[in-house]
Structures are given as structure tokens and as C-alpha cells.
Design a protein around this motif. Structure first.
Motif, PDB file in Angstrom:
ATOM      1  N   SER A 177       0.849  -1.191   0.000  1.00 12.80           N
ATOM      2  CA  SER A 177       0.000   0.000   0.000  1.00 12.80           C
ATOM      3  C   SER A 177       0.882   1.237   0.000  1.00 12.80           C
ATOM      4  N   ASN A 178       0.290   2.372  -0.297  1.00  9.10           N
ATOM      5  CA  ASN A 178       0.999   3.645  -0.242  1.00  9.10           C
ATOM      6  C   ASN A 178       1.033   4.143   1.196  1.00  9.10           C
ATOM      7  N   VAL A 179       2.220   4.433   1.700  1.00  6.38           N
ATOM      8  CA  VAL A 179       2.368   4.927   3.069  1.00  6.38           C
ATOM      9  C   VAL A 179       3.148   6.232   3.062  1.00  6.38           C
ATOM     10  N   ILE A 180       3.182   6.866   4.225  1.00  2.00           N
ATOM     11  CA  ILE A 180       3.833   8.169   4.365  1.00  2.00           C
ATOM     12  C   ILE A 180       5.259   7.989   4.879  1.00  2.00           C
ATOM     13  N   PRO A 232      -2.964   9.388   1.398  1.00  2.00           N
ATOM     14  CA  PRO A 232      -4.359   9.486   0.939  1.00  2.00           C
ATOM     15  C   PRO A 232      -4.561   8.855  -0.439  1.00  2.00           C
ATOM     16  N   ASP A 233      -5.720   8.229  -0.625  1.00  2.00           N
ATOM     17  CA  ASP A 233      -6.034   7.611  -1.912  1.00  2.00           C
ATOM     18  C   ASP A 233      -6.146   8.645  -3.025  1.00  2.00           C
ATOM     19  N   LYS A 234      -6.631   9.841  -2.680  1.00  2.00           N
ATOM     20  CA  LYS A 234      -6.807  10.913  -3.669  1.00  2.00           C
ATOM     21  C   LYS A 234      -6.090  12.169  -3.189  1.00  2.00           C
ATOM     22  N   LYS A 255      -4.686  14.663  -4.618  1.00  2.00           N
ATOM     23  CA  LYS A 255      -5.004  15.931  -5.278  1.00  2.00           C
ATOM     24  C   LYS A 255      -6.296  16.536  -4.734  1.00  2.00           C
ATOM     25  N   GLU A 256      -7.142  15.682  -4.181  1.00  2.00           N
ATOM     26  CA  GLU A 256      -8.404  16.153  -3.621  1.00  2.00           C
ATOM     27  C   GLU A 256      -8.346  16.261  -2.101  1.00  2.00           C
ATOM     28  N   THR A 257      -7.176  15.989  -1.525  1.00  5.00           N
ATOM     29  CA  THR A 257      -7.006  15.995  -0.070  1.00  5.00           C
ATOM     30  C   THR A 257      -6.279  17.250   0.377  1.00  5.00           C
ATOM     31  N   GLN A 258      -6.821  17.937   1.359  1.00  8.19           N
ATOM     32  CA  GLN A 258      -6.154  19.121   1.887  1.00  8.19           C
ATOM     33  C   GLN A 258      -4.825  18.736   2.539  1.00  8.19           C
ATOM     34  N   SER A 259      -3.840  19.594   2.373  1.00  7.89           N
ATOM     35  CA  SER A 259      -2.515  19.328   2.934  1.00  7.89           C
ATOM     36  C   SER A 259      -2.479  19.728   4.408  1.00  7.89           C
ATOM     37  N   GLU A 304      -4.828  16.909   9.823  1.00  3.96           N
ATOM     38  CA  GLU A 304      -6.089  16.201  10.002  1.00  3.96           C
ATOM     39  C   GLU A 304      -6.365  15.270   8.836  1.00  3.96           C
ATOM     40  N   ALA A 305      -6.162  15.769   7.613  1.00  3.09           N
ATOM     41  CA  ALA A 305      -6.494  14.987   6.421  1.00  3.09           C
ATOM     42  C   ALA A 305      -5.485  13.870   6.164  1.00  3.09           C
ATOM     43  N   TYR A 306      -4.211  14.133   6.423  1.00  2.00           N
ATOM     44  CA  TYR A 306      -3.176  13.147   6.114  1.00  2.00           C
ATOM     45  C   TYR A 306      -2.927  12.165   7.254  1.00  2.00           C
TER      46      TYR A 306
END
Length: 341
Positions: A87-90, A201-203, A205-209, A212-214
Motif C-alpha cells: 500500500s501507499n504509506v507516508i 491518501p487515496d486521492k 489531489k483532492e485531499t487538503q494538505s 487532520e487529512a493526512y
């Protein structure tokens, strides 16, 4: 203590990284930022993120024999079932203090990169001369490699210690019994309430930086998948510290404190729902045992004793570090978590 992939022995690791200032002297973490003072002074802390657009790929060791160990170690990790899906991770490469908190520099990588680096540091196949950890220590004797070292994934971990009120109205931590199927903290010891690698995040480009979002959204996903808890089940959720973990050669970790009004019985019931749901999916190893009927997890105790007694009390190193930060925080606020928002 440990397995074929990771040395988890505190005394051994303290000796290998003797030039690092370990948390509280014995706990296997190196502190990057303690966020509790910001919370106490301002009622909150700002953790901002700086997402980089480029995708991170592992760089090879210059020594080809070490790279061969990477390949063999990853193959073996697959064989024993401690790695099942990607999976994609940070990945976190830097932390910068700010006036009201910290800023984290992050980028996207794959969980497989973590499995090929931070999770197999002590794997030594037949006829090999040195492990990946030993190769890194030759370059930085007694110290962790740089956080941005491109031979390590250094994916960002999140972990939360949830507290509830027991039958006497006292704050108590909700710990879970960890299985041997996990890649780390697999010694059948008590573990934090929920933890995992932060997912990208899966999206994007649609996720605020934002943090909270990340980060927080991913932590809530961990809480749902492991404990069947929703955001509304927690009255308080606060980041307390950012550290680097010695066991995985400096992999970054955020420690969170949580408070719920649910009872222990309700928490266990929810955990069982999550366990049964995970077993049906069978996508990951079974990480948590069913809560034992006759064995109760230890309570916090004194900060001064945690660093010396956590092994005897049956806590894994991450759980002990969580105890350290949560206990220090609760002591500062005099346990008045009901007054926090």
C-alpha cells in the motif's frame, strides 16, 4: 529477545546506539519533539505537514552483498507471512519546530519499501557477513542513520494509548495483547490501543494538505479496523510527541493520547467485532489476541519506574514509551481529561 528479522532486546540496542540520548534513559526511542508544553500553554498544538510531490524509491547500499540480504530478507518475510500486501504509506524525512508546534516533511512511498528496509534490519542469511543494521552502524557508529537516509523507507508510524474510567472512576489505559504474527512488537506483550503505518491518501489531489487529512484520518481508520471505534467514541485525541524508534533504526513515530467514555467491557466488545471482521478479510496477519479473561493489563504507575520496569510488567517498548508520554501529560493536567476538548 526478537526474531530473525529485528533485534528487540533493550540492552543490546542501548549498547549499539550508545551515542544517542534515549527517551528517559532506557526507552528505545529518541525524541524529536515533545508537544505537551504547547498543549498546556495554548490548549492545542499545530502539527503542519509539507507533502512533497515526488515518489520515494529505496536506494541501494553500495555494498552489493548487503543488497542481496535485502532481497533474501524480504523473500523470507513473505514466506513466514509477516508481509501480505502492499500500500501507499507516508515517509517522513524532516521535522521543523514552529512557533505553535512542528512541521513534518513527508512524501509517498510503498509499504513494501519498509518491509525491505526497516523491518529486516537484523536478518542474516547463511554465509552473509553482516546485517543491514551492522552496515549502517559502520557508517554512523553508535548513532541512528539520518532520518532522510534513502536506503531506509522510514515510514511514519502512528500509535494511540486510549484511557477510560474504570469501575472506581480512575483513569486506566486500554492495552491489547499482541500476537507473534506481526513484524515488530511480537513478543506476546501488552501493546498500545491501536497503531500502524500512516497511509498516504487515496486521492491526494483532492485531499487538503493538513495534519487532520493526512494523519488523523488515517489514525481513525486504525482505530476502526483494530478496535471498531469511530471518531465520536473519543472525547479527546491529542498528539503528544514525535520520536524515532531505535528497534527499526530511527523509523519515525507519533504518539497520541486518547480518552473515551466507553467502559472497558464496551471497548472489549468493540475489539472483538474488529477482530472478527479482520479475520474474514484475511488480508493481514492476525495482530491482536482475544482479550484474556484472567490476565489484566498493568496501569500506568510512576514515570520514574516505567523506563526500568516495563519488561517485567509485560509491556513492549512502544507501549512503554506511550505510557511515558501519557503519564507525564496526565500528571501535568492532574488527570482532568474530562475538562479537555
Amino acid at each position: 529477545m526478537g526474531d530473525a528479522f529485528l533485534n528487540q532486546n533493550p540492552l543490546s540496542l542501548q549498547g549499539l546506539y550508545d551515542k544517542e540520548k534515549l527517551l528517559a534513559g532506557r526507552l528505545l526511542y529518541v525524541e524529536l519533539a515533545d508537544l505537551t508544553n504547547h498543549i498546556l500553554a495554548h490548549g492545542s498544538v499545530n502539527v503542519s505537514i509539507d507533502p512533497k510531490p515526488d515518489f520515494f524509491e529505496l536506494h541501494p547500499f553500495s555494498d552489493t552483498s548487503v543488497e542481496e540480504i535485502r532481497i533474501q530478507g524480504f523473500d523470507r518475510l513473505n514466506e513466514v507471512g509477516k508481509y501480505r500486501h502492499d500500500s501507499n504509506v507516508i515517509r517522513m524525512t524532516a521535522l521543523r519546530p514552529t512557533s505553535d508546534g512542528v512541521e513534518l516533511t513527508i512524501q509517498r512511498t510503498r509499504y513494501s519499501s519498509q518491509a525491505k528496509s526497516n523491518l529486516i534490519l537484523d536478518y542474516l542469511p547463511p554465509h552473509a557477513k553482516k546485517t543491514m543494521r551492522q552496515a549502517l552502524l559502520v557508517e554512523t557508529p553508535g548513532r541512528l542513520p539520518e532520518l532522510a537516509d534513502n536506503r531506509l523507507a522510514n515510514s511514519l508510524g502512528v500509535t494511540i494509548q486510549i484511557y477510560y474510567r474504570d469501575d472506581n472512576g480512575q483513569l486506566a489505559p486500554f492495552l491489547v495483547p499482541r500476537t507473534k504474527a506481526t513484524a515488530v512488537f511480537n513478543q506476546k506483550l501488552w501493546h498500545d490501543s491501536a497503531s500502524g503505518a500512516a497511509e498516504w491518501p487515496d486521492k491526494p489531489k483532492e485531499t487538503q494538505s493538513t495534519f487532520e487529512a493526512y494523519i488523523l484520518d488515517d489514525l481513525h481508520q486504525e482505530l476502526y479496523s483494530e478496535l471498531n471505534l469511530s471518531p465520536d467514541d473519543l472525547q479527546v485525541l491529542l498528539p503528544l510527541a514525535v520520536c524515532r524508534e531505535v528497534i527499526r533504526a530511527g523509523k519515525p513515530q507519533i504518539f497520541f493520547f486518547g480518552y473515551t467514555r466507553l467502559s472497558r467491557r464496551e471497548l472489549i466488545t468493540n475489539m472483538e467485532i474488529a477482530r472478527k471482521r479482520a479475520k474474514k478479510k484475511a488480508a493481514e496477519p492476525d495482530e491482536i489476541y482475544r482479550m484474556p479473561l484472567l490476565r489484566r493489563s498493568p496501569n500506568t504507575g510512576r514515570i520514574e519506574r516505567i523506563e526500568h520496569e516495563y519488561e517485567r510488567r509485560g509491556l513492549d517498548p512502544q507501549c512503554a514509551a506511550s505510557f511515558y508520554y501519557c503519564t507525564k501529560f496526565l500528571r501535568k493536567i492532574q488527570n482532568q481529561v474530562d475538562n479537555l476538548s
